[in-house]
Motif scaffolding. Structure first.
Motif, PDB file in Angstrom:
ATOM      1  N   GLY A  35      -8.838  33.146 -11.884  1.00  0.00           N
ATOM      2  CA  GLY A  35      -9.077  31.874 -11.191  1.00  0.00           C
ATOM      3  C   GLY A  35      -7.890  31.382 -10.378  1.00  0.00           C
ATOM      4  O   GLY A  35      -7.948  30.309  -9.782  1.00  0.00           O
ATOM      5  N   TYR A  36      -6.800  32.162 -10.351  1.00  0.00           N
ATOM      6  CA  TYR A  36      -5.554  31.711  -9.715  1.00  0.00           C
ATOM      7  C   TYR A  36      -5.013  32.790  -8.782  1.00  0.00           C
ATOM      8  O   TYR A  36      -4.017  33.450  -9.065  1.00  0.00           O
ATOM      9  CB  TYR A  36      -4.520  31.346 -10.789  1.00  0.00           C
ATOM     10  CG  TYR A  36      -5.072  30.358 -11.795  1.00  0.00           C
ATOM     11  CD1 TYR A  36      -4.914  28.983 -11.603  1.00  0.00           C
ATOM     12  CD2 TYR A  36      -5.810  30.799 -12.900  1.00  0.00           C
ATOM     13  CE1 TYR A  36      -5.472  28.074 -12.495  1.00  0.00           C
ATOM     14  CE2 TYR A  36      -6.371  29.903 -13.789  1.00  0.00           C
ATOM     15  CZ  TYR A  36      -6.197  28.549 -13.584  1.00  0.00           C
ATOM     16  OH  TYR A  36      -6.753  27.655 -14.461  1.00  0.00           O
ATOM     17  N   ASP A  92      -2.582  32.818 -23.781  1.00  0.00           N
ATOM     18  CA  ASP A  92      -3.894  33.169 -23.238  1.00  0.00           C
ATOM     19  C   ASP A  92      -4.288  32.278 -22.063  1.00  0.00           C
ATOM     20  O   ASP A  92      -5.344  32.439 -21.497  1.00  0.00           O
ATOM     21  CB  ASP A  92      -4.963  33.135 -24.335  1.00  0.00           C
ATOM     22  CG  ASP A  92      -5.010  31.797 -25.054  1.00  0.00           C
ATOM     23  OD1 ASP A  92      -4.209  30.901 -24.683  1.00  0.00           O
ATOM     24  OD2 ASP A  92      -5.822  31.641 -25.967  1.00  0.00           O
ATOM     25  N   GLU A  93      -3.427  31.359 -21.682  1.00  0.00           N
ATOM     26  CA  GLU A  93      -3.757  30.583 -20.483  1.00  0.00           C
ATOM     27  C   GLU A  93      -2.593  30.600 -19.488  1.00  0.00           C
ATOM     28  O   GLU A  93      -1.457  30.834 -19.861  1.00  0.00           O
ATOM     29  CB  GLU A  93      -4.233  29.181 -20.869  1.00  0.00           C
ATOM     30  CG  GLU A  93      -3.490  28.512 -22.000  1.00  0.00           C
ATOM     31  CD  GLU A  93      -2.333  27.656 -21.527  1.00  0.00           C
ATOM     32  OE1 GLU A  93      -1.905  27.830 -20.388  1.00  0.00           O
ATOM     33  OE2 GLU A  93      -1.865  26.840 -22.324  1.00  0.00           O
ATOM     34  N   PRO A  94      -2.918  30.375 -18.209  1.00  0.00           N
ATOM     35  CA  PRO A  94      -1.946  30.604 -17.150  1.00  0.00           C
ATOM     36  C   PRO A  94      -0.698  29.717 -17.203  1.00  0.00           C
ATOM     37  O   PRO A  94       0.359  30.164 -16.786  1.00  0.00           O
ATOM     38  CB  PRO A  94      -2.741  30.342 -15.867  1.00  0.00           C
ATOM     39  CG  PRO A  94      -3.925  29.560 -16.280  1.00  0.00           C
ATOM     40  CD  PRO A  94      -4.229  29.981 -17.667  1.00  0.00           C
ATOM     41  N   VAL A  95      -0.829  28.506 -17.736  1.00  0.00           N
ATOM     42  CA  VAL A  95       0.341  27.626 -17.770  1.00  0.00           C
ATOM     43  C   VAL A  95       1.390  28.183 -18.729  1.00  0.00           C
ATOM     44  O   VAL A  95       2.572  28.285 -18.392  1.00  0.00           O
ATOM     45  CB  VAL A  95      -0.050  26.175 -18.147  1.00  0.00           C
ATOM     46  CG1 VAL A  95       1.184  25.310 -18.314  1.00  0.00           C
ATOM     47  CG2 VAL A  95      -0.966  25.590 -17.079  1.00  0.00           C
ATOM     48  N   LYS A  96       0.934  28.608 -19.900  1.00  0.00           N
ATOM     49  CA  LYS A  96       1.859  29.216 -20.862  1.00  0.00           C
ATOM     50  C   LYS A  96       2.402  30.539 -20.321  1.00  0.00           C
ATOM     51  O   LYS A  96       3.564  30.887 -20.561  1.00  0.00           O
ATOM     52  CB  LYS A  96       1.168  29.443 -22.212  1.00  0.00           C
ATOM     53  CG  LYS A  96       1.108  28.200 -23.084  1.00  0.00           C
ATOM     54  CD  LYS A  96       2.489  27.842 -23.634  1.00  0.00           C
ATOM     55  CE  LYS A  96       2.613  26.402 -24.106  1.00  0.00           C
ATOM     56  NZ  LYS A  96       1.641  26.043 -25.138  1.00  0.00           N
ATOM     57  N   ARG A 159      -9.387  22.406 -13.402  1.00  0.00           N
ATOM     58  CA  ARG A 159     -10.345  23.458 -13.698  1.00  0.00           C
ATOM     59  C   ARG A 159     -10.932  23.282 -15.100  1.00  0.00           C
ATOM     60  O   ARG A 159     -12.142  23.390 -15.306  1.00  0.00           O
ATOM     61  CB  ARG A 159      -9.589  24.785 -13.597  1.00  0.00           C
ATOM     62  CG  ARG A 159     -10.436  25.997 -13.440  1.00  0.00           C
ATOM     63  CD  ARG A 159      -9.498  27.203 -13.442  1.00  0.00           C
ATOM     64  NE  ARG A 159     -10.253  28.393 -13.760  1.00  0.00           N
ATOM     65  CZ  ARG A 159     -10.910  29.100 -12.854  1.00  0.00           C
ATOM     66  NH1 ARG A 159     -10.883  28.749 -11.592  1.00  0.00           N
ATOM     67  NH2 ARG A 159     -11.601  30.155 -13.217  1.00  0.00           N
ATOM     68  N   GLU A 160     -10.056  22.997 -16.036  1.00  0.00           N
ATOM     69  CA  GLU A 160     -10.484  22.819 -17.425  1.00  0.00           C
ATOM     70  C   GLU A 160     -11.442  21.629 -17.552  1.00  0.00           C
ATOM     71  O   GLU A 160     -12.446  21.686 -18.256  1.00  0.00           O
ATOM     72  CB  GLU A 160      -9.255  22.598 -18.312  1.00  0.00           C
ATOM     73  CG  GLU A 160      -9.539  22.813 -19.778  1.00  0.00           C
ATOM     74  CD  GLU A 160      -8.288  22.689 -20.632  1.00  0.00           C
ATOM     75  OE1 GLU A 160      -8.103  23.544 -21.506  1.00  0.00           O
ATOM     76  OE2 GLU A 160      -7.495  21.755 -20.421  1.00  0.00           O
ATOM     77  N   GLU A 161     -11.118  20.567 -16.818  1.00  0.00           N
ATOM     78  CA  GLU A 161     -11.981  19.376 -16.857  1.00  0.00           C
ATOM     79  C   GLU A 161     -13.366  19.679 -16.270  1.00  0.00           C
ATOM     80  O   GLU A 161     -14.380  19.264 -16.820  1.00  0.00           O
ATOM     81  CB  GLU A 161     -11.312  18.252 -16.064  1.00  0.00           C
ATOM     82  CG  GLU A 161     -11.640  16.876 -16.609  1.00  0.00           C
ATOM     83  CD  GLU A 161     -10.605  15.852 -16.180  1.00  0.00           C
ATOM     84  OE1 GLU A 161     -10.963  14.928 -15.435  1.00  0.00           O
ATOM     85  OE2 GLU A 161      -9.431  16.021 -16.567  1.00  0.00           O
ATOM     86  N   ARG A 162     -13.368  20.433 -15.154  1.00  0.00           N
ATOM     87  CA  ARG A 162     -14.641  20.842 -14.543  1.00  0.00           C
ATOM     88  C   ARG A 162     -15.464  21.649 -15.535  1.00  0.00           C
ATOM     89  O   ARG A 162     -16.662  21.437 -15.690  1.00  0.00           O
ATOM     90  CB  ARG A 162     -14.391  21.702 -13.301  1.00  0.00           C
ATOM     91  CG  ARG A 162     -14.213  20.929 -12.005  1.00  0.00           C
ATOM     92  CD  ARG A 162     -14.469  21.816 -10.781  1.00  0.00           C
ATOM     93  NE  ARG A 162     -13.687  23.045 -10.758  1.00  0.00           N
ATOM     94  CZ  ARG A 162     -12.416  23.130 -10.324  1.00  0.00           C
ATOM     95  NH1 ARG A 162     -11.796  22.045  -9.900  1.00  0.00           N
ATOM     96  NH2 ARG A 162     -11.782  24.289 -10.315  1.00  0.00           N
ATOM     97  N   GLU A 163     -14.813  22.571 -16.206  1.00  0.00           N
ATOM     98  CA  GLU A 163     -15.516  23.422 -17.167  1.00  0.00           C
ATOM     99  C   GLU A 163     -16.089  22.604 -18.324  1.00  0.00           C
ATOM    100  O   GLU A 163     -17.191  22.858 -18.789  1.00  0.00           O
ATOM    101  CB  GLU A 163     -14.595  24.528 -17.687  1.00  0.00           C
ATOM    102  CG  GLU A 163     -14.510  25.688 -16.713  1.00  0.00           C
ATOM    103  CD  GLU A 163     -13.373  26.654 -17.009  1.00  0.00           C
ATOM    104  OE1 GLU A 163     -12.743  26.530 -18.074  1.00  0.00           O
ATOM    105  OE2 GLU A 163     -13.120  27.518 -16.143  1.00  0.00           O
ATOM    106  N   GLU A 164     -15.312  21.626 -18.771  1.00  0.00           N
ATOM    107  CA  GLU A 164     -15.780  20.787 -19.877  1.00  0.00           C
ATOM    108  C   GLU A 164     -16.989  19.953 -19.460  1.00  0.00           C
ATOM    109  O   GLU A 164     -17.944  19.818 -20.205  1.00  0.00           O
ATOM    110  CB  GLU A 164     -14.656  19.862 -20.374  1.00  0.00           C
ATOM    111  CG  GLU A 164     -13.972  20.440 -21.608  1.00  0.00           C
ATOM    112  CD  GLU A 164     -12.704  19.682 -21.953  1.00  0.00           C
ATOM    113  OE1 GLU A 164     -12.739  18.426 -21.910  1.00  0.00           O
ATOM    114  OE2 GLU A 164     -11.700  20.348 -22.255  1.00  0.00           O
ATOM    115  N   ARG A 165     -16.905  19.404 -18.241  1.00  0.00           N
ATOM    116  CA  ARG A 165     -18.031  18.611 -17.725  1.00  0.00           C
ATOM    117  C   ARG A 165     -19.281  19.469 -17.596  1.00  0.00           C
ATOM    118  O   ARG A 165     -20.368  19.063 -17.962  1.00  0.00           O
ATOM    119  CB  ARG A 165     -17.674  17.973 -16.375  1.00  0.00           C
ATOM    120  CG  ARG A 165     -17.189  16.532 -16.512  1.00  0.00           C
ATOM    121  CD  ARG A 165     -17.378  15.764 -15.200  1.00  0.00           C
ATOM    122  NE  ARG A 165     -16.735  16.418 -14.083  1.00  0.00           N
ATOM    123  CZ  ARG A 165     -15.459  16.229 -13.743  1.00  0.00           C
ATOM    124  NH1 ARG A 165     -14.700  15.393 -14.425  1.00  0.00           N
ATOM    125  NH2 ARG A 165     -14.937  16.854 -12.710  1.00  0.00           N
ATOM    126  N   ALA A 166     -19.084  20.680 -17.099  1.00  0.00           N
ATOM    127  CA  ALA A 166     -20.217  21.591 -16.894  1.00  0.00           C
ATOM    128  C   ALA A 166     -20.886  21.980 -18.215  1.00  0.00           C
ATOM    129  O   ALA A 166     -22.084  22.203 -18.274  1.00  0.00           O
ATOM    130  CB  ALA A 166     -19.759  22.843 -16.154  1.00  0.00           C
TER     131      ALA A 166
END
Ligand code: MG
Ligand code: FE
Length: 168
Positions: A35-36, A92-96, A159-166
């Protein structure tokens, strides 16, 4: 051999192990960055660069001691280094992942500064030149990450917020 010559070869092997670890780390990370695209491109570019660094360090090591027993030594060092660096594992996530990589690139910069001084000390100008070139590559990657951390975090959270909303 003088003490400085022993140290130089030892630190070159450490750097070789560090770069082998970097190859693993970068390939793992690249696989998690779909996604990045910009981040992924940078990581893949630096992976290729890192594979070249491994070869260039190998050439320095071979030039200094003719190799053979160096291979065994490197494998042992690699295991030791991987253990020592286990705090710097790609999450397991891009920020880390970006955080871990930022830290790693700066450790690499420090390692090549040390190698440059050691190569100067024994008058190995070829090793010095190689380490200066690699240092530039590490510094550039570290700089890119430093500049990208905030925007990457914003993208990740959005992105995470979008996924949660979806999914709710
Ligand atoms: Mg490197
Ligand atoms: Fe690097």
């Amino acid at each position: 051999m003088t003490g400085a010559e022993d140290r130089l070869i030892q630190w070159l092997r450490d750097a070789h192990a560090m770069e082998e670890h970097a190859v693993t780390m970068l390939s793992t990370l690249a696989g998690r960055l779909d996604g990045y695209p910009e981040f992924k491109t940078q990581v893949e570019r630096h992976l290729k660069e890192t594979e070249r660094q491994v070869e260039r360090l190998n050439a320095c090591i071979d030039r200094r001691n003719g190799g053979s027993s160096a291979i065994k030594d490197t494998i042992a060092k690699m295991a030791a280094f991987a253990q020592g660096a286990s705090g710097i594992a790609v999450g397991d996530e891009p920020v880390k992942g970006a955080l871990a990589l930022y830290t790693f690139e700066h450790m690499e910069v420090a390692s090549y500064q040390i190698l440059i001084a050691a190569a100067e000390e024994v008058g190995d100008m070829e090793t010095k030149r190689v380490c200066e070139e690699i240092l530039q590559e590490e510094a550039a990657m570290g700089q890119w990450l430093g500049d990208a951390l905030q925007s990457l975090t914003h993208s990740y959270l959005a992105r995470e917020e979008r996924e949660e909303r979806a999914s709710s």
